[in-house]
Design a protein around this motif. Structure first.
Motif, PDB file in Angstrom:
ATOM      1  N   ILE A  63       0.899  -1.009   0.244  1.00 40.62           N
ATOM      2  CA  ILE A  63      -0.080  -0.035  -0.221  1.00 40.62           C
ATOM      3  C   ILE A  63       0.955   1.213  -0.042  1.00 40.62           C
ATOM      4  O   ILE A  63       2.076   1.269   0.580  1.00 40.62           O
ATOM      5  CB  ILE A  63      -1.011  -0.106   1.265  1.00 40.62           C
ATOM      6  N   CYS A  64       0.293   2.498  -0.407  1.00 44.60           N
ATOM      7  CA  CYS A  64       0.883   3.734  -0.409  1.00 44.60           C
ATOM      8  C   CYS A  64       0.295   4.378   0.776  1.00 44.60           C
ATOM      9  O   CYS A  64      -0.782   5.097   0.582  1.00 44.60           O
ATOM     10  CB  CYS A  64       0.567   4.247  -1.714  1.00 44.60           C
ATOM     11  N   THR A  65       1.255   4.555   1.901  1.00 45.67           N
ATOM     12  CA  THR A  65       0.708   5.316   2.965  1.00 45.67           C
ATOM     13  C   THR A  65       1.989   5.488   3.820  1.00 45.67           C
ATOM     14  O   THR A  65       2.852   5.174   3.463  1.00 45.67           O
ATOM     15  CB  THR A  65      -0.339   4.455   4.015  1.00 45.67           C
ATOM     16  N   ASN A  66       1.755   6.424   4.953  1.00 45.45           N
ATOM     17  CA  ASN A  66       2.812   6.516   5.984  1.00 45.45           C
ATOM     18  C   ASN A  66       2.200   6.579   7.480  1.00 45.45           C
ATOM     19  O   ASN A  66       0.944   6.356   7.540  1.00 45.45           O
ATOM     20  CB  ASN A  66       3.615   7.868   5.737  1.00 45.45           C
ATOM     21  N   CYS A  67       2.938   6.658   8.301  1.00 50.05           N
ATOM     22  CA  CYS A  67       2.529   6.611   9.765  1.00 50.05           C
ATOM     23  C   CYS A  67       1.572   7.432  10.063  1.00 50.05           C
ATOM     24  O   CYS A  67       0.739   7.534  11.082  1.00 50.05           O
ATOM     25  CB  CYS A  67       3.710   6.443  10.838  1.00 50.05           C
ATOM     26  N   CYS A  68       1.787   8.876   9.774  1.00 50.33           N
ATOM     27  CA  CYS A  68       0.955   9.787   9.796  1.00 50.33           C
ATOM     28  C   CYS A  68      -0.329   9.863   9.605  1.00 50.33           C
ATOM     29  O   CYS A  68      -1.425   9.953  10.126  1.00 50.33           O
ATOM     30  CB  CYS A  68       1.557  11.151   9.388  1.00 50.33           C
ATOM     31  N   SER A  69      -0.619   9.431   8.053  1.00 52.05           N
ATOM     32  CA  SER A  69      -1.665   9.441   7.372  1.00 52.05           C
ATOM     33  C   SER A  69      -2.464   8.083   7.630  1.00 52.05           C
ATOM     34  O   SER A  69      -3.615   7.580   7.303  1.00 52.05           O
ATOM     35  CB  SER A  69      -1.714   9.643   5.865  1.00 52.05           C
TER      36      SER A  69
END
Length: 200
Positions: free
Chosen positions: A51-57
């Motif tokens: 997936i394309c995400t990060n810890c903030c979002s």
């Protein structure tokens, strides 16, 4: 005789506890809510399809892992109070595990769903994007069969899109692709597949 009295008192105690629990159960109203959309954090991705995400979002309540299964972080974005987060992909994150693992992440439109019938763990917003409530129901609720008095007529693919007047229907029970119209001719909603709506 003493044993009989003890059994009778125990029976009354159990009955009283049952009544106390059963009266605490909240009944949902049958009207459809005026919700714009819902967010239900779901498990997504895999080592093969990251997936394309990060810890903030990433969503609160969801844990994020690398392709080899190493825990990276818990999501920091609370749907009730969203953070302003960068949109970049964290290359370390491959997939997420959330408390709810099936269905759609974003529910739009919400169909015949209220805060009471909506799933616990799903967050519901009005048409302007303002947080309304978290769902209160653990189990899915089916469609109410009540007529929506706002519906003047509907058109359905099965009828060749001819106007069907004086129908007893609502946004939840309308068949897939059917369009429901108000008395002034404005579109109220479009029917969705029933398995999708009843699980919302």
């Amino acid at each position: 005789m003493a044993v009989y009295k003890v059994n009778f008192l125990a029976h009354l105690l159990v009955l009283g506890m049952f009544l106390l629990v059963s009266t605490d159960v909240k009944g949902c109203t049958k009207e459809c809510g005026n919700l714009g959309y819902g967010i239900c954090p779901r498990s997504e991705g895999s080592p093969e399809n990251p997936i394309c995400t990060n810890c903030c979002s990433g969503y609160k309540g969801c844990n994020y892992y690398s392709a080899n299964g190493t825990f990276i972080c818990e999501g920091q974005s609370d749907p009730k109070n969203p953070k302003g987060c960068p949109r970049n992909c964290d290359a370390k994150i491959a997939y997420s595990k959330c408390s709810r693992s099936k269905g759609k992440t974003i529910i739009y439109p919400t169909g015949c769903t209220t805060c009471c019938t909506g799933y616990k763990g799903c967050y519901y917003f009005d048409i302007d994007g303002k947080f309304v409530c978290e769902g209160e129901s653990i189990e899915p609720k089916g469609c109410t069969q009540e007529c929506d008095p706002r519906v003047a007529y509907m058109t359905c693919p099965s009828s060749g899109l001819a106007k069907l007047n004086q129908v007893c229907v609502n946004c939840c029970t309308a068949g897939e692709g059917c369009k429901l119209y108000d008395h002034d001719g404005s579109l109220l909603c479009t029917g969705e597949p029933q398995s999708y709506i009843s699980a919302a």
